[in-house]
Design a protein around this motif. Structure first.
Motif, PDB file in Angstrom:
ATOM      1  N   GLU A   6       2.784   3.471  -2.231  1.00 59.81           N
ATOM      2  CA  GLU A   6       3.748   2.819  -3.112  1.00 59.81           C
ATOM      3  C   GLU A   6       4.177   1.469  -2.533  1.00 59.81           C
ATOM      4  O   GLU A   6       4.174   1.276  -1.315  1.00 59.81           O
ATOM      5  N   LEU A  20       7.459  -1.065  -9.584  1.00 58.62           N
ATOM      6  CA  LEU A  20       6.840  -0.316  -8.493  1.00 58.62           C
ATOM      7  C   LEU A  20       5.350  -0.140  -8.781  1.00 58.62           C
ATOM      8  O   LEU A  20       4.950   0.027  -9.937  1.00 58.62           O
ATOM      9  N   CYS A  22       1.734   1.949  -7.390  1.00 64.50           N
ATOM     10  CA  CYS A  22       1.165   3.051  -6.619  1.00 64.50           C
ATOM     11  C   CYS A  22      -0.343   2.860  -6.591  1.00 64.50           C
ATOM     12  O   CYS A  22      -1.020   3.073  -7.606  1.00 64.50           O
ATOM     13  N   TRP A  36       5.996   9.836 -11.132  1.00 65.63           N
ATOM     14  CA  TRP A  36       6.957   9.165 -10.258  1.00 65.63           C
ATOM     15  C   TRP A  36       8.181  10.077 -10.126  1.00 65.63           C
ATOM     16  O   TRP A  36       8.691  10.590 -11.128  1.00 65.63           O
ATOM     17  N   CYS A  96       5.353   8.332  -5.585  1.00 64.53           N
ATOM     18  CA  CYS A  96       4.244   8.517  -6.512  1.00 64.53           C
ATOM     19  C   CYS A  96       3.545   9.819  -6.139  1.00 64.53           C
ATOM     20  O   CYS A  96       3.400  10.134  -4.950  1.00 64.53           O
TER      21      CYS A  96
END
Length: 124
Positions: A6, A20, A22, A36, A96
């Motif tokens: 992440e 965000l 991942c 998530w 994640c």
């Protein structure tokens, strides 16, 4: 094995946005379900959002519906969480996670892989 990394966390003021990421590596994840989760200090880990890697169907916790958007980029092998209208109560470590097959996807213990997390702090 699947590796999840992440990134994108940080400090933001209430009302602001963060995205965000991942990054997924390792074996093919064509049938996986990606989620998530977040965990605030002293609280249990909770589901935030999930997406089917193949079909793109999504699911959201009520607390983030309309503010957060989960997506995936198959070419980049990356899952994103776009977070808008952030609130101080969104402050947490965000993780994640990946399931080989989608089932009971709102429970973190049903996932096969999980990343190390990225910290999100929302100031008031």
């Amino acid at each position: 094995q699947v590796q999840l990394v992440e990134s994108g966390g940080g400090l933001v003021q209430a009302g602001g946005s963060l995205r965000l990421s991942c990054a997924v590596s390792g074996r093919t994840i064509s049938d996986y379900f990606m989620g998530w989760f977040r965990q605030a200090p002293g609280k249990e880990r909770e589901f935030v959002a999930g997406i089917s890697w193949s079909g793109g169907s999504t699911d959201y916790a009520d607390s983030v519906k309309g503010r957060f958007t989960i997506s995936r980029d198959k070419a980049k092998n990356t899952v994103y969480l776009q977070m808008n209208s952030l609130k101080p109560e969104d402050t947490a470590d965000y993780y994640c996670a990946a399931q080989r097959r989608a089932w009971d996807s709102r429970r973190s213990v049903t996932y096969d892989y999980c990343g190390q997390g990225t910290q999100v702090t929302v100031s008031s």
